[in-house]
Design a protein around this motif. Structure first.
Motif, short mmCIF file in Angstrom:
data_model
loop_
_atom_site.label_atom_id
_atom_site.label_comp_id
_atom_site.label_asym_id
_atom_site.label_seq_id
_atom_site.Cartn_x
_atom_site.Cartn_y
_atom_site.Cartn_z
N THR A 71 0.87 -1.30 -0.09
CA THR A 71 0.11 0.11 -0.02
C THR A 71 0.77 1.33 0.08
O THR A 71 0.35 2.41 0.06
CB THR A 71 -0.97 -0.22 1.23
OG1 THR A 71 -0.07 0.07 2.46
CG2 THR A 71 -1.95 -1.16 1.21
N GLY A 72 2.09 0.97 -0.11
CA GLY A 72 2.84 2.23 -0.04
C GLY A 72 4.47 1.95 -0.30
O GLY A 72 4.63 0.63 -0.27
N SER A 73 5.49 2.75 -0.51
CA SER A 73 6.80 2.25 -0.84
C SER A 73 7.52 3.51 -0.36
O SER A 73 7.12 4.79 -0.19
CB SER A 73 7.00 2.24 -2.26
OG SER A 73 7.12 3.35 -2.87
N GLY A 74 8.86 3.29 0.10
CA GLY A 74 9.85 4.31 0.42
C GLY A 74 11.18 3.80 0.11
O GLY A 74 11.67 2.75 -0.29
N GLN A 75 12.30 4.82 0.76
CA GLN A 75 13.59 4.24 0.49
C GLN A 75 14.11 4.59 2.01
O GLN A 75 13.96 5.58 2.67
CB GLN A 75 14.06 5.33 -0.47
CG GLN A 75 13.75 4.93 -1.90
CD GLN A 75 14.22 5.77 -2.68
OE1 GLN A 75 14.86 6.96 -2.58
NE2 GLN A 75 14.38 5.73 -4.11
N VAL A 76 14.76 3.62 2.22
CA VAL A 76 15.75 3.78 3.70
C VAL A 76 17.26 4.41 3.32
O VAL A 76 17.68 4.24 2.18
CB VAL A 76 15.96 2.49 4.32
CG1 VAL A 76 14.68 1.85 4.89
CG2 VAL A 76 16.76 1.35 3.56
N GLY A 77 17.67 5.17 4.12
CA GLY A 77 19.07 5.71 3.88
C GLY A 77 20.03 5.30 4.99
O GLY A 77 20.32 4.53 5.16
N THR A 78 20.51 6.60 5.53
CA THR A 78 21.72 6.66 6.31
C THR A 78 21.42 5.76 7.83
O THR A 78 20.18 5.79 8.28
CB THR A 78 22.14 8.01 6.80
OG1 THR A 78 22.36 8.63 5.86
CG2 THR A 78 23.14 8.07 7.86
N VAL A 79 22.14 4.76 8.17
CA VAL A 79 22.11 4.05 9.29
C VAL A 79 22.21 5.05 10.55
O VAL A 79 23.22 5.72 10.77
CB VAL A 79 23.08 3.05 9.26
CG1 VAL A 79 23.12 2.25 10.78
CG2 VAL A 79 22.99 1.94 7.99
N LEU A 80 21.51 4.98 11.43
CA LEU A 80 21.23 5.81 12.59
C LEU A 80 21.69 4.80 13.60
O LEU A 80 22.29 5.31 14.92
CB LEU A 80 19.88 6.27 12.76
CG LEU A 80 19.45 7.37 11.56
CD1 LEU A 80 18.05 7.64 11.96
CD2 LEU A 80 20.40 8.68 11.49
N ALA A 81 21.09 3.49 13.88
CA ALA A 81 21.57 2.71 14.93
C ALA A 81 21.63 1.22 14.41
O ALA A 81 20.77 0.81 13.60
CB ALA A 81 20.51 2.81 16.13
N ASP A 82 22.36 0.25 14.88
CA ASP A 82 22.70 -1.07 14.46
C ASP A 82 22.56 -1.69 15.81
O ASP A 82 23.39 -1.99 16.57
CB ASP A 82 23.95 -1.13 13.79
CG ASP A 82 24.09 -2.50 13.32
OD1 ASP A 82 23.19 -3.25 13.34
OD2 ASP A 82 25.32 -2.94 12.85
N ARG A 83 21.72 -2.70 15.99
CA ARG A 83 21.52 -3.62 16.96
C ARG A 83 21.41 -5.21 16.50
O ARG A 83 20.80 -5.93 17.04
CB ARG A 83 20.06 -3.52 17.68
CG ARG A 83 20.08 -2.00 18.42
CD ARG A 83 18.51 -1.98 18.94
NE ARG A 83 18.55 -0.36 19.47
CZ ARG A 83 17.35 0.06 19.91
NH1 ARG A 83 16.40 -0.80 20.30
NH2 ARG A 83 17.26 1.09 20.27
N GLY A 84 22.39 -5.35 15.62
CA GLY A 84 22.61 -6.69 14.93
C GLY A 84 21.30 -7.07 13.99
O GLY A 84 21.64 -6.88 12.95
#
Length: 366
Positions: A71-84
């Protein structure tokens, strides 16, 4: 004698195993590769996603990837936090409403929806059939003002939407742009590919269609096995002279390095791998040893822009470098540090688009 027999049996066993793995490389499912993640939360230009079983594990690499939840789409960008197995990245909504927590979405290097009408909402988009030897082959078409058409060829096991990253550059440049498919691709029902040795005829049909609709010449753009198809077309087709330039992303220009990187050949003598390829030819009639466009590069007679990620585990970047070394006046290769297979755009989308547009201005303008 027993030692000799044992060695022969072991060698035969290796040949059978490797031949089977090579067959697996050529086999294409009608289903596209799964690439699902789960949305944990989304708000204020940020999104948290987590791995699901069988989905991608590379959630922290690159600069831009796509997310599509129907029902929608987007783009992920810069990594802000990484928890594995869980990562928070910046997020840009492209269309529709924000996904709710718990939504399972497609996470992909393609970066845009698979339907071109959604990927290019501000453009006229048509789905047109390209005549194939076994029936019509679907293609997405976006009209343009130029007499030079862009024809875009996706890789093995992928869909036409793989080419939308490049297609955005050709459309922005004003080129009529045709993203095609070919025999044995998922959208054509899957099957066994010939790694470009027969699929080039489907590209030839697309070029012929473009010519009947007013194209003076074409620019060919391909990723992965799409590069094999383009090279085979340029080497074999009577219409090769209509090509004005080519753009290649992680092109498969030599099969042997890709086999060595993809099947279990560690510690296996080279002659047994060669024998396995010969066995595959006996079984299918497809001469995979002919998928070699680097020993003789005379097929390349037009300018070529090539992208390749340094961390490509499927097709070694050295193959693209060898093309530039063999044809320095025609081919320019740009290596993208850390990028995996067909991920050069994902690691540097603005630079990628700029280089493509500059190339098109030099070699595809009327």
């Amino acid at each position: 004698m027993l030692v000799l027999v044992a060695a022969l049996v072991a060698s035969a066993s290796m040949v059978v195993r490797i031949s089977g793995e090579v067959s697996g490389l050529r086999r294409v499912s009608p289903d596209l590769w799964p690439s699902e993640v789960r949305v944990v939360d989304v708000a204020r230009g940020r999104i948290t996603i987590e791995e699901v079983e069988g989905g991608p594990t590379w959630l922290t690499v690159g600069k831009t990837y796509g997310l599509d939840w129907g029902t929608g789409s987007g783009q992920v960008g810069t990594v802000l936090a990484d928890r594995g197995d869980r990562v928070r990245r910046t997020f840009r909504l492209l269309e529709g409403s924000l996904p709710e927590a718990g939504t399972v979405a497609r996470y992909s290097r393609e970066a845009f929806p698979r339907d071109a009408r959604r990927a290019f909402p501000d453009r006229e988009v048509r789905e047109v059939p390209v005549p194939g030897e076994d029936g019509p082959l679907p293609a997405w078409f976006v009209p343009g003002r130029s007499s030079s058409w862009a024809i875009l060829v996706h890789g093995r096991g992928a869909a036409r939407s793989e080419m939308f990253r490049l297609m955005r550059s050709t459309v922005a440049h004003g080129m009529p742009s045709l993203a095609v498919t070919y025999r044995s691709s998922p959208e054509a029902g899957g099957g066994e590919t010939a790694v470009g040795l027969t699929e080039w005829r489907d590209l030839e049909s697309a070029v012929r269609l473009a010519r009947t609709r007013g194209a003076r010449d074409v620019v060919l753009l391909g990723s992965s096995m799409g590069g094999s198809i383009i090279a085979s077309f340029l080497e074999r087709s009577d219409l090769a002279g209509r090509a004005r330039a080519v753009v290649l992303d992680a092109p498969l220009l030599q099969l042997r390095p890709a086999i060595d990187g993809s099947v279990s050949t560690r510690g296996v003598p080279g002659f047994l791998v060669t024998t396995s390829i010969w066995v595959e030819k006996l079984r299918t009639g497809v001469d995979l040893a002919a998928v070699d466009y680097l020993d003789d590069t005379s097929w390349l007679t037009v300018p070529a822009l090539v992208f390749h990620g340094t961390s490509d585990g499927a097709v070694p970047a050295t193959t693209s470098q060898r093309l530039s070394e063999a044809e320095p006046d025609l081919a320019t290769t740009h290596l993208v540090e850390g990028a995996g297979h067909v991920e050069s755009w994902n690691f540097a989308p603005r630079r990628y688009d700029r280089l493509v547009r500059e190339f098109l201005r030099r070699h595809a303008d009327d």
